[in-house]
Scaffold this active site. Structure first.
Site, PDB file in Angstrom:
ATOM      1  N   GLU A 158     -17.688  93.775 -10.389  1.00 38.22           N
ATOM      2  CA  GLU A 158     -17.450  92.666  -9.472  1.00 38.22           C
ATOM      3  C   GLU A 158     -16.265  92.973  -8.551  1.00 38.22           C
ATOM      4  O   GLU A 158     -15.330  93.686  -8.921  1.00 38.22           O
ATOM      5  CB  GLU A 158     -17.150  91.401 -10.281  1.00 38.22           C
ATOM      6  CG  GLU A 158     -16.899  90.165  -9.447  1.00 38.22           C
ATOM      7  CD  GLU A 158     -16.454  88.966 -10.261  1.00 38.22           C
ATOM      8  OE1 GLU A 158     -16.611  87.844  -9.745  1.00 38.22           O
ATOM      9  OE2 GLU A 158     -15.949  89.141 -11.388  1.00 38.22           O
TER      10      GLU A 158
ATOM     11  N   LYS B  96     -23.007  84.570  -7.188  1.00 39.61           N
ATOM     12  CA  LYS B  96     -22.371  84.080  -8.402  1.00 39.61           C
ATOM     13  C   LYS B  96     -22.516  82.560  -8.462  1.00 39.61           C
ATOM     14  O   LYS B  96     -22.254  81.864  -7.479  1.00 39.61           O
ATOM     15  CB  LYS B  96     -20.897  84.486  -8.396  1.00 39.61           C
ATOM     16  CG  LYS B  96     -20.156  84.239  -9.696  1.00 39.61           C
ATOM     17  CD  LYS B  96     -18.739  84.803  -9.610  1.00 39.61           C
ATOM     18  CE  LYS B  96     -17.965  84.648 -10.897  1.00 39.61           C
ATOM     19  NZ  LYS B  96     -16.592  85.223 -10.800  1.00 39.61           N
TER      20      LYS B  96
ATOM     21  N   CYS C 158     -19.738  88.012 -14.165  1.00 36.86           N
ATOM     22  CA  CYS C 158     -18.486  87.664 -14.830  1.00 36.86           C
ATOM     23  C   CYS C 158     -18.526  86.257 -15.447  1.00 36.86           C
ATOM     24  O   CYS C 158     -19.128  86.057 -16.499  1.00 36.86           O
ATOM     25  CB  CYS C 158     -17.334  87.832 -13.836  1.00 36.86           C
ATOM     26  SG  CYS C 158     -15.701  87.996 -14.603  1.00 36.86           S
TER      27      CYS C 158
END
Length: 286
Positions: free
Chosen positions: A44, A120, A154
């Site tokens: 990321e 995300k 994440c």
């Protein structure tokens, strides 16, 4: 279906040109090609390295400058995927959509030139308050010659519901690019990756940034380690760890995945967590 995957523990360091970024990225792709890897994962916020380049006054670039590199980023990774015949998850890159919203987006580059993306879905306080980002608005899974996979970035992996949805849509492998600045954040992501493999009987490939961008706010510290993880059952390695790197080292981590084993443990493993979910008590996803 068998495939070989690799994850890059990417060392962030200050650079002065896009060419330096491209040279470093290309090094890792070439390294992976020597191991005949089919899927390669970068971490990321990979492209925040570009922010260490300075403006005319010698100041580091700002997060709002990052979308201006999108075409160069896409062309670089698309070219490498085609040249090396490899599926590459190019970490995440910050884009600006048509409405001007800034999003943190994972990109999958196929050897045939296809590029698919997943924004995300869950944003950290820093992403919202400091970088003014907007979350993605839906989950996609992607069919490849090696099966169906998803990209969850994440913080996303810390939400069991979204991973359950990816599995319900057919994903057998989750690629999880990450970026954490300390042990607490790193272990939150890592422990949740293990939990998601057990809950859904899937593989997860994860990696994070290492090194430091001394000029870039919120990227001055990184704590990372790549890992290739499986369900914790007899056909797989003890502790569900197929491979893992050395924490905070610049390196490539490689492992082999046998997707057929997932179906076997879902049907007749020591536990059958996917089959045994109680959809009469809590909802399932179609």
């Amino acid at each position: 279906m068998n495939l070989r995957v690799a994850a890059v523990q990417y060392r962030l360091e200050d650079i002065s040109s896009f060419a330096q970024f491209a040279e470093q990225v290309t090094h890792y792709v070439r390294n992976a090609s020597e191991y005949e890897v089919q899927f390669l994962l970068f971490p990321e916020f990979l492209t925040t390295q570009l922010l260490s380049m300075t403006d005319s006054k010698g100041n580091a670039l700002k997060i709002e400058d990052l979308p201006s590199f999108t075409d160069d980023y896409v062309n670089l990774f698309r070219g490498l995927a085609a040249e090396y015949g490899m599926h590459i998850i190019g970490g995440t890159h910050v884009i600006a959509d048509a409405a001007g919203k800034r999003r943190n987006v994972a990109h999958l580059f196929d050897p045939d030139g296809r590029v698919v993306t997943q924004a995300k879905l869950h944003l950290t306080p820093t992403e919202v308050a400091e970088w003014n980002m907007a979350p993605g608005e839906g989950l996609e899974v992607f069919d490849t010659p090696f099966g169906t996979m998803a990209m969850l970035t994440c913080y996303d992996i810390e939400f069991p519901e979204i991973v359950r949805m990816a599995r319900a849509k057919g994903a057998n492998i989750i690629f999880c690019p990450s970026c954490t600045d300390d042990r607490h954040g790193f272990y939150r992501v890592r422990y949740c990756c293990h939990a998601r493999t057990i809950e859904n009987q899937i593989y997860i490939v994860t990696t994070g940034t290492v090194g430091s961008l001394r000029k870039v706010d919120f990227m001055r510290a990184n704590f990372g380690q790549a890992a290739i993880l499986s369900p914790n059952d007899i056909p797989f390695p003890p502790a569900g760890i197929i491979a893992e790197g050395v924490i905070n080292e610049d390196m490539l981590v490689v492992g082999d995945l046998d997707v057929s084993l997932l179906e076997k443990v879902r049907a007749a493993g020591s536990v059958t967590t996917w089959r045994d979910r109680r959809t009469d008590l809590y909802p399932d996803w179609k």
